[in-house]
Enzyme design. Structure first.
Site, PDB file in Angstrom:
ATOM      1  N   HIS A 313      36.309  50.310  30.805  1.00  0.00           N
ATOM      2  CA  HIS A 313      37.385  49.995  31.749  1.00  0.00           C
ATOM      3  C   HIS A 313      36.826  49.529  33.080  1.00  0.00           C
ATOM      4  CE1 HIS A 313      39.675  53.185  29.267  1.00  0.00           C
ATOM      5  NE2 HIS A 313      39.897  51.985  28.786  1.00  0.00           N
TER       6      HIS A 313
HETATM    7  C1  FAD Z   1      36.969  48.955  23.033  1.00  0.00           C
HETATM    8  C2  FAD Z   1      37.978  48.982  24.147  1.00  0.00           C
HETATM    9  C3  FAD Z   1      39.133  49.731  24.006  1.00  0.00           C
HETATM   10  C4  FAD Z   1      40.085  49.779  25.014  1.00  0.00           C
HETATM   11  N1  FAD Z   1      41.232  50.527  24.825  1.00  0.00           N
HETATM   12  C5  FAD Z   1      42.177  50.548  25.790  1.00  0.00           C
HETATM   13  C6  FAD Z   1      43.388  51.302  25.610  1.00  0.00           C
HETATM   14  O1  FAD Z   1      43.599  51.954  24.586  1.00  0.00           O
HETATM   15  N2  FAD Z   1      44.305  51.255  26.602  1.00  0.00           N
HETATM   16  C7  FAD Z   1      44.111  50.550  27.758  1.00  0.00           C
HETATM   17  O2  FAD Z   1      44.975  50.575  28.635  1.00  0.00           O
HETATM   18  N3  FAD Z   1      42.970  49.856  27.951  1.00  0.00           N
HETATM   19  C8  FAD Z   1      42.014  49.829  27.003  1.00  0.00           C
HETATM   20  N4  FAD Z   1      40.849  49.119  27.201  1.00  0.00           N
HETATM   21  C9  FAD Z   1      40.670  48.383  28.451  1.00  0.00           C
HETATM   22  C10 FAD Z   1      41.467  47.107  28.443  1.00  0.00           C
HETATM   23  O3  FAD Z   1      41.273  46.430  27.217  1.00  0.00           O
HETATM   24  C11 FAD Z   1      41.005  46.221  29.600  1.00  0.00           C
HETATM   25  O4  FAD Z   1      40.998  46.959  30.800  1.00  0.00           O
HETATM   26  C12 FAD Z   1      41.949  45.043  29.742  1.00  0.00           C
HETATM   27  O5  FAD Z   1      42.007  44.298  28.546  1.00  0.00           O
HETATM   28  C13 FAD Z   1      41.478  44.151  30.862  1.00  0.00           C
HETATM   29  O6  FAD Z   1      42.413  43.127  30.980  1.00  0.00           O
HETATM   30  P1  FAD Z   1      42.079  41.814  31.756  1.00  0.00           P
HETATM   31  O7  FAD Z   1      43.280  40.949  31.685  1.00  0.00           O
HETATM   32  O8  FAD Z   1      41.507  42.156  33.075  1.00  0.00           O
HETATM   33  O9  FAD Z   1      40.878  41.127  30.963  1.00  0.00           O
HETATM   34  P2  FAD Z   1      40.652  40.875  29.407  1.00  0.00           P
HETATM   35  O10 FAD Z   1      41.657  41.564  28.567  1.00  0.00           O
HETATM   36  O11 FAD Z   1      39.208  41.153  29.190  1.00  0.00           O
HETATM   37  O12 FAD Z   1      40.963  39.318  29.274  1.00  0.00           O
HETATM   38  C14 FAD Z   1      40.117  38.359  29.837  1.00  0.00           C
HETATM   39  C15 FAD Z   1      40.095  37.155  28.922  1.00  0.00           C
HETATM   40  O13 FAD Z   1      39.526  36.056  29.622  1.00  0.00           O
HETATM   41  C16 FAD Z   1      38.573  35.422  28.797  1.00  0.00           C
HETATM   42  N5  FAD Z   1      37.581  34.757  29.686  1.00  0.00           N
HETATM   43  C17 FAD Z   1      36.629  35.328  30.463  1.00  0.00           C
HETATM   44  N6  FAD Z   1      35.947  34.379  31.146  1.00  0.00           N
HETATM   45  C18 FAD Z   1      36.487  33.184  30.792  1.00  0.00           C
HETATM   46  C19 FAD Z   1      36.193  31.827  31.137  1.00  0.00           C
HETATM   47  N7  FAD Z   1      35.235  31.495  32.003  1.00  0.00           N
HETATM   48  N8  FAD Z   1      36.944  30.855  30.546  1.00  0.00           N
HETATM   49  C20 FAD Z   1      37.934  31.156  29.677  1.00  0.00           C
HETATM   50  N9  FAD Z   1      38.247  32.426  29.308  1.00  0.00           N
HETATM   51  C21 FAD Z   1      37.537  33.416  29.856  1.00  0.00           C
HETATM   52  C22 FAD Z   1      37.978  36.534  27.949  1.00  0.00           C
HETATM   53  O14 FAD Z   1      37.421  36.010  26.776  1.00  0.00           O
HETATM   54  C23 FAD Z   1      39.232  37.384  27.673  1.00  0.00           C
HETATM   55  O15 FAD Z   1      39.935  36.892  26.568  1.00  0.00           O
HETATM   56  C24 FAD Z   1      39.867  49.061  26.204  1.00  0.00           C
HETATM   57  C25 FAD Z   1      38.712  48.291  26.367  1.00  0.00           C
HETATM   58  C26 FAD Z   1      37.774  48.257  25.348  1.00  0.00           C
HETATM   59  C27 FAD Z   1      36.529  47.417  25.540  1.00  0.00           C
END
Ligand code: FAD
Ligand code: SF4
Length: 426
Positions: A313
């Site tokens: 996280h």
């Molecule tokens: C194994 C695991 C289990 C988890 N379980 C939970 C849970 O049960 N409950 C919960 O609340 N949270 C959970 N989390 C945490 C949660 O998944 C993350 O905090 C959340 O997904 C973050 O969201 P975000 O939108 O910041 O980024 P992300 O969901 O990481 O999305 C970012 C996206 O942008 C893309 N990206 C990055 N750089 C670029 C670029 N330069 N060009 C194009 N695309 C790009 C990435 O590929 C990704 O698809 C878990 C995390 C992990 C790793």
């Protein structure tokens, strides 16, 4: 019990959308396979592709998958299509000479997650030079939810611990520490290669920690085998995810390290005043009590032995502030000095939440997006004005070696063959 975004109908039975008054996609009843941690293969979990992305596409958005954004370039002055930014991306599935494409747009919402967003914006500020007026606070105050992933493998059990959804419960141990038992599905044992059975660390250096772990392993070989070798690990295993609301932090910068294999990439720096702890003692106490209850072996990740905290996280890096000296974005998540450029992901979360962050990210994103007027009501946008004294310099993206690597790998076997044949002839 934890509320989860899963459809609990008849196991495996497909029904029309139960979540959005029939407007969404079909779903199937959860089959309790325990695989939710890396997405659901059985169409039961309410994941992004089944809600936000599904509706975005349904209502006219075009989704370009497998695209890696390389640069965001402001377009100064009036433009024929009223665009204010150019987004440059490459097709990541191309093997050689990845095709590049450019999208012109009025607004940009960066949502690459902490590691994606901070990396991209740092490159735009310091390497390509396209967004030089980004705040100097970019990459600072990155948090890990003050987390530890530890667990217990039962020595023997009649119960299958892998059956059910991945997370079903969550409890607070004290005012700042919460613990979540997590299960994994049968077959997902790779994680154990990073684990060692250990009740507590002894010694002050990494070498002393590994020496102690080795000694413990020799003293209790069956426990070592239980954690690292014996079959049916997920069926006997429980991961305890320990999270805290305490404030501690690190920073992210672009640089080179052993972990980036010498290439330029994101590197972490410990905060000298409020470092992220590697071992969370409250979690350790719960771990050992849980192990006693299930006749199990407590284990920790090797990262603890190396004094490196880990997290699922990661939060922060694009802080919210009153101006560019306090933060990267304003309260509506718009980037200072760049109208129409937004950040909407975990990098704007300003604290350690002590719980899983997805709902907070979603809520903050919905709030920020609600401040952008709908296309039909939107007033005409002012063209971007070039900041005074700004020199427009487009530097190279500095990825020569990365681009050259596929060629080097392709040429390597041919060169070896050539050398072999030459020597054979001699
Ligand atoms: C194994 C695991 C289990 C988890 N379980 C939970 C849970 O049960 N409950 C919960 O609340 N949270 C959970 N989390 C945490 C949660 O998944 C993350 O905090 C959340 O997904 C973050 O969201 P975000 O939108 O910041 O980024 P992300 O969901 O990481 O999305 C970012 C996206 O942008 C893309 N990206 C990055 N750089 C670029 C670029 N330069 N060009 C194009 N695309 C790009 C990435 O590929 C990704 O698809 C878990 C995390 C992990 C790793
Ligand atoms: S347990 Fe999780 S992965 Fe398995 S079917 Fe249910 S929601 Fe999907």
């Amino acid at each position: 019990p934890t509320p989860v975004a899963i459809f609990f109908g008849e196991p495996g039975e497909v029904v029309s959308d139960p979540f959005f008054d029939g407007e969404g996609p079909e779903r199937a009843g959860c089959i309790h396979c325990g695989g939710c941690m890396v997405g659901c293969r059985h169409n039961a979990k309410n994941t992004l592709d089944k809600n936000y992305l599904y509706f975005a596409e349904k209502w006219g958005a075009e989704i370009r998958a497998e695209a890696n954004v390389l640069d965001i370039r402001p377009l100064y002055g009036p433009q024929p299509d009223n665009a204010r930014y150019e987004v440059v991306y490459e097709h990541i599935t191309d093997w050689f000479m990845k095709r590049k494409q450019v999208v012109r747009t009025r607004n940009v919402v960066v949502a690459g997650g902490v590691l994606g967003t901070v990396d991209l914006l740092l490159k735009c500020r310091d390497e390509s030079g396209s967004l030089p007026k980004l705040s100097r606070r970019l990459g600072l105050r990155v948090r890990s939810n003050s987390e530890a992933l530890i667990g217990v493998t039962a020595r023997e059990t009649a119960q299958d611990f892998s059956e059910g959804v991945a997370i079903t419960s969550h409890f607070w141990v004290d005012e700042v520490t919460s613990v979540e038992p997590v299960r994994f599905p049968p077959g997902s044992s790779f994680m154990r290669t990073l684990m060692l059975p250990l009740e507590s660390l002894k010694g002050k250096t990494t070498l002393a920690h590994f020496g102690h772990a080795l000694w413990e392993g020799l003293k209790r070989p069956f426990d070592l085998l239980t954690v690292r070798v014996l079959p049916k690990w997920p069926e006997k295993n429980t991961v305890l995810l320990v999270m805290q609301t305490l404030d501690n932090r690190m920073s992210l910068r672009r640089g080179r390290s052993l972990w980036t294999l010498g290439f330029k990439g994101l590197v972490t720096h410990r905060d000298p005043d409020q470092p992220i702890p590697t071992v969370i003692e409250t979690g350790r106490a719960i771990l050992n009590r849980f192990a006693d209850k299930v006749n199990g072996v407590p284990w920790v990740g090797m990262n603890e032995l190396m004094n490196k905290p880990n997290t699922a996280h990661v939060l922060g890096g694009c802080g919210i502030g009153g101006n560019e000296t306090e933060g990267v974005v304003d309260v509506n998540q718009q980037v200072f000095n760049y109208p129409g450029l937004y950040v909407a992901d975990a990098s704007v979360i300003p604290v350690n939440l002590g719980v899983n962050p997805s709902l907070t990210i979603t809520a903050m994103t919905e709030r920020a997006m609600a401040h952008i007027p709908q296309k039909v009501d939107a007033p005409p946008l002012e063209p971007l004005q070039k900041p005074e004294g700004l020199e427009l310099v487009q530097r190279k993206d500095g990825r020569f070696l990365q681009k050259a690597l596929p060629f080097i790998f392709a040429l390597l076997p041919l060169s070896l063959l050539f050398l072999f044949k030459t020597f054979k002839r001699k």
